[in-house]
Scaffold this active site. Structure first.
Site, PDB file in Angstrom:
ATOM      1  N   TYR A   1      37.462  68.357   7.604  1.00  0.00           N
ATOM      2  CA  TYR A   1      36.973  67.331   6.605  1.00  0.00           C
ATOM      3  C   TYR A   1      35.988  66.539   7.292  1.00  0.00           C
ATOM      4  O   TYR A   1      36.223  65.917   8.287  1.00  0.00           O
ATOM      5  CB  TYR A   1      38.255  66.726   6.141  1.00  0.00           C
ATOM      6  CG  TYR A   1      38.763  67.019   5.078  1.00  0.00           C
ATOM      7  CD1 TYR A   1      39.159  68.539   4.645  1.00  0.00           C
ATOM      8  CD2 TYR A   1      39.565  66.388   4.040  1.00  0.00           C
ATOM      9  CE1 TYR A   1      39.769  68.982   3.959  1.00  0.00           C
ATOM     10  CE2 TYR A   1      40.154  66.816   2.882  1.00  0.00           C
ATOM     11  CZ  TYR A   1      40.426  68.021   2.635  1.00  0.00           C
ATOM     12  OH  TYR A   1      41.104  68.686   1.692  1.00  0.00           O
TER      13      TYR A   1
ATOM     14  N   HIS B   1      32.474  78.393   5.822  1.00  0.00           N
ATOM     15  CA  HIS B   1      33.833  77.768   5.855  1.00  0.00           C
ATOM     16  C   HIS B   1      34.787  78.577   4.896  1.00  0.00           C
ATOM     17  O   HIS B   1      35.714  78.819   5.350  1.00  0.00           O
ATOM     18  CB  HIS B   1      33.507  76.474   5.076  1.00  0.00           C
ATOM     19  CG  HIS B   1      34.762  75.681   4.605  1.00  0.00           C
ATOM     20  ND1 HIS B   1      35.299  74.743   5.652  1.00  0.00           N
ATOM     21  CD2 HIS B   1      35.599  75.697   3.721  1.00  0.00           C
ATOM     22  CE1 HIS B   1      36.236  74.328   5.110  1.00  0.00           C
ATOM     23  NE2 HIS B   1      36.620  74.742   3.949  1.00  0.00           N
ATOM     24  N   GLU B   2      34.174  78.970   3.770  1.00  0.00           N
ATOM     25  CA  GLU B   2      35.109  79.923   3.005  1.00  0.00           C
ATOM     26  C   GLU B   2      35.620  81.224   3.729  1.00  0.00           C
ATOM     27  O   GLU B   2      36.421  81.796   3.663  1.00  0.00           O
ATOM     28  CB  GLU B   2      34.541  80.160   1.753  1.00  0.00           C
ATOM     29  CG  GLU B   2      34.349  78.679   0.680  1.00  0.00           C
ATOM     30  CD  GLU B   2      35.349  77.789   0.605  1.00  0.00           C
ATOM     31  OE1 GLU B   2      36.489  78.503   0.830  1.00  0.00           O
ATOM     32  OE2 GLU B   2      35.401  76.505   0.313  1.00  0.00           O
TER      33      GLU B   2
ATOM     34  N   HIS C   1      38.084  80.648   5.915  1.00  0.00           N
ATOM     35  CA  HIS C   1      39.505  80.643   5.131  1.00  0.00           C
ATOM     36  C   HIS C   1      39.922  82.252   5.046  1.00  0.00           C
ATOM     37  O   HIS C   1      40.818  82.619   5.335  1.00  0.00           O
ATOM     38  CB  HIS C   1      39.592  79.859   3.739  1.00  0.00           C
ATOM     39  CG  HIS C   1      39.399  78.334   4.016  1.00  0.00           C
ATOM     40  ND1 HIS C   1      40.211  77.792   4.901  1.00  0.00           N
ATOM     41  CD2 HIS C   1      38.857  77.602   3.292  1.00  0.00           C
ATOM     42  CE1 HIS C   1      40.223  76.694   4.540  1.00  0.00           C
ATOM     43  NE2 HIS C   1      39.183  76.370   3.503  1.00  0.00           N
TER      44      HIS C   1
ATOM     45  N   HIS D   1      42.553  74.247   7.608  1.00  0.00           N
ATOM     46  CA  HIS D   1      41.677  73.011   7.820  1.00  0.00           C
ATOM     47  C   HIS D   1      42.059  72.330   8.894  1.00  0.00           C
ATOM     48  O   HIS D   1      43.256  72.184   9.105  1.00  0.00           O
ATOM     49  CB  HIS D   1      41.926  72.221   6.439  1.00  0.00           C
ATOM     50  CG  HIS D   1      41.274  72.579   5.316  1.00  0.00           C
ATOM     51  ND1 HIS D   1      41.862  72.626   4.117  1.00  0.00           N
ATOM     52  CD2 HIS D   1      40.167  73.165   5.001  1.00  0.00           C
ATOM     53  CE1 HIS D   1      40.908  73.116   3.166  1.00  0.00           C
ATOM     54  NE2 HIS D   1      40.041  73.460   3.676  1.00  0.00           N
TER      55      HIS D   1
END
Length: 715
Positions: A236, A179-180, A183, A189
């Site tokens: 999310y 996930h990071e 980014h 997101h």
């Protein structure tokens, strides 16, 4: 301001959720309200919090440099040369030979980090790779903190320039690292896509007040690339940032999985490849979750399946009626990612030639069938014939699967009714408040197994230990350790030590924060008058012992823009919290050159001071402008224009405009014509609208001598 677009241009967005398990670990409450700030990042306004000296947007996006808006230039010129979205070349990692490269160093190692890097490099072989840094000026420093057990991390967005951070706790999963890393290469997101309200319902009433900005949809420079991706690792989860245990977000229709913990989705892979100029040439038909069955051109296919279809060819994709059983779970069709019918015809339309969408590749290369996940429920009573139980709404059949089902996260209520001479003891088959009756709850998610729910009754007298409010944590027969959630009943035959007259200790945690560190409960008293920790003798008749708590809430008060004034609160909180029912008066004082333009969030008046009772977490924002009306861009006339049109005059409609307002088009100062406090006009030249896409338009009011500006930007 939107040009009529030949393409949909955006990044897939989201956050791997902080899920709350059924059995929440006990914790004591400590206020944690990091300062909320506003500033400018890559030329656009952002709301962020300062945590440990770092500016974090949307929970885990690190902003390496956040700036105040510079003063209006004396002569027209470029005011913000920074890229405003990751789509700009300066925000992408460089291409070396035929492959983009992300140089990195590590300050510490972790097996999951190594697995994540390997997984990324396999998924994006020949496209973009994480490589150990040699002499590169721009690189990522990956820090793994073995002393941090939060499971969380953060990263800068795209290539920030120079050294940039990617941080993860020592217990981060492979999915959290990915996930990071998403980014770091340029994914936002998923839940902040402008079209998200057509796909998910966001309930900010359930969100931690100071983190509501994590759900803000950017008003400029964001459009869509590809279809909405519920399964994105960047999405999310349903309970992210909840302050009360209720969902902050739900899929439309309800009950579909949000995010995934098994790596990048097909949509994530498609987005990153397109971002780095390697648009797929084949079409993937997949599902959420992966592995379910679909029909493609009349034949059965197990997802994900890849097809080398010719451009402009037509095909049929469908999901058969009825439920599917997969990996021991049952699923029913929810919706296709392109909003098509359950059985539909699609055409492989060529890309439009925009970056990441070449005419030689299909415009859409991922079609996902999203499924509602069902949980099987069975009901029983023990001992047989001692009472009845019901579930409202009742479980429903889902043929051809056998049994009765409810959708994950569905709100239900359990009710147990004892026969004469019986007492309700508790529920077997679920965690949480064992003896609460009736018991409201959400159907569990997170791969919960089928639920065999049993209502237990007994003829024995019960000692019931509870809290007000309910479902706080208890210590029973142990002065230190968590026992159970209130209410909890004790008695024969299930608790053989609880015989009439036997002695037992009862205690609670104090203070306690079930979900949000900004909401806590402080112990007040026991209904029997005992101390916080005291002993009771098991009574011979049904008896309830209630620990009463006082709700305590943190208040967050911010100024917008951050330099424009100050807020005072009377009275001040004790240790960061107010007791429920406390009346607090908020007053504001503008800085030189600024004019108060009204409150927002939990106070919406336009006068100061204002007094409100504190009965929940409170967020108060004092807004300022150079006039008394807030600076707002409500819309544009015209709202869109075909690419390549002749120059024209654009009207900006809103409030708070002045004859000193500055307008910026694509970050470049453009002298406006002041019409009124609700309208400005600005000349748009041929270069502004030469290509399809979104044009960011900003208005700024800047008092002399100030270090920040009232600023609004839309696109």
């Amino acid at each position: 301001m939107n040009a009529i677009s030949r393409h949909a241009w955006c990044l897939l967005l989201g956050l791997l959720a902080y899920q709350y398990a059924i059995a929440r670990p006990p914790q004591t409450g400590v206020a944690d309200t990091p300062p909320m700030q506003t500033g400018f990042y890559r030329g656009k306004p952002v709301t962020y919090v300062l945590k440990n000296g770092r500016a974090l947007m949307q929970g885990d996006i690190l902003l390496p440099v956040v700036e105040a808006l510079p003063p209006m230039p004396a002569t027209p010129g470029i005011i913000s040369p920074q890229a405003v979205t990751i789509a700009y070349p300066s925000s992408k990692w460089p291409k070396v030979g035929s492959v983009y490269q992300v140089p990195y160093i590590t300050t510490s190692t972790a097996a999951n980090l190594a697995s994540a890097i390997s997984s990324f490099n396999v998924a994006f072989a020949a496209v973009i790779q994480f490589i150990p840094r040699s002499t590169q000026v721009d690189y990522i420093e990956i820090t793994v903190n073995a002393a941090d057990f939060s499971g969380q991390g953060f990263s800068a967005l795209g290539r920030a320039g120079g050294r940039q951070e990617l941080y993860c706790a020592g217990n981060c999963t492979v999915a959290t690292y990915l996930h990071e890393m998403g980014h770091a290469v340029g994914l936002y997101h998923a839940h902040v896509r402008p079209d998200r309200d057509s796909y998910v319902s966001v309930n900010l009433a359930n969100a931690i007040k100071t983190l509501k900005a994590n759900y803000d949809i950017p008003m400029d420079n964001v459009a869509q690339r590809g279809s909405y991706d519920y399964a994105s690792i960047m999405h999310y989860g349903a309970f992210a940032f909840t302050r009360n245990g209720e969902p902050t977000m739900e899929s439309i229709p309800p009950g579909m999985r949000l995010s995934r913990a098994s790596g990048y989705s097909e949509g994530d892979i498609d987005a990153i490849k397109r971002l780095y100029d390697t648009a797929p040439v084949s079409v993937v038909v997949t599902s959420n979750p992966s592995g379910l069955q679909v029909s493609v051109d009349g034949g059965n296919a197990t997802t994900p399946s890849t097809f080398a279809w010719a451009l402009n060819s037509t095909h049929t994709i469908a999901v058969a009626a009825g439920s599917q059983n997969f990996s021991g779970k049952v699923f029913s069709f929810g919706r296709w990612s392109n909003n098509g019918a359950q059985s539909q015809s699609i055409t492989v339309t060529p890309g439009d030639g925009a970056p990441g969408s070449p005419a030689s590749s299909p415009a859409i290369t991922v079609y996902s069938a999203n499924f509602v996940e069902l949980v099987a429920f069975t009901q029983a009573v023990t001992p047989v014939g001692t009472g009845t139980m019901s579930i409202t709404p009742p479980p429903q059949p889902a043929p051809p699967a056998a049994g009765q089902f409810l959708a994950i996260r569905q709100s239900i209520s359990l009710q147990a009714t004892p026969n004469t001479g019986q007492n309700f003891y508790g529920w077997f088959g679920l965690g949480g408040a064992f003896s609460r009756n009736p018991r409201p709850m959400r159907v569990p998610e997170d791969n919960f197994p089928p639920i065999a729910l049993t209502a237990a009754f007994t003829t024995s007298a019960l000692a019931t230990i509870t809290t007000n409010p309910v479902e706080l944590w208890l210590k029973v027969d142990d002065s230190n350790n968590f026992c159970c959630y209130a209410p909890r009943s004790f008695g024969a035959p299930n608790d053989p030590a609880w015989t009439a007259g036997s002695n037992h200790s009862i205690n609670v945690f104090n203070p306690v924060s079930p979900y949000s560190a900004n909401t806590r409960y402080a112990f007040s008293n026991w209904s029997d008058g005992g101390a916080q920790s005291h002993s009771i003798a098991k009574p011979a008749v049904n008896t309830t012992y209630t620990a009463n708590f006082t709700g305590q809430f943190a208040v967050a008060a911010y100024v917008n823009p951050s330099c424009a004034g100050s807020i005072a609160q009377i009275p001040l909180p004790t240790a960061g919290f107010y007791n429920a029912g406390t009346a607090v008066t908020f007053s504001q004082t503008p800085s030189s050159g600024w004019v108060f333009a009204g409150w927002s969030e939990d106070i919406t008046a336009f006068t100061s001071p204002q007094s409100i009772p504190i009965n929940d977490e409170v967020l108060v924002i004092a807004n300022y402008n150079t006039v008394s009306a807030p600076l707002v861009i409500a819309g544009f006339t015209p709202g869109s224009i075909p690419a390549g049109s002749a120059p024209f005059t654009l009207s900006l409609n809103g409030t708070g405009f002045t004859n000193s307002s500055a307008v910026f088009v694509n970050g470049v100062f453009r002298a406006p014509t002041f019409v009124s406090s609700t309208q400005l006009r600005v000349a748009m030249n041929a270069g502004d609208i030469s290509a399809a896409g979104q044009i960011p338009i900003a208005v700024s009011n800047f008092p002399a001598g100030a270090v920040c500006a009232a600023y609004q930007q839309r696109g």
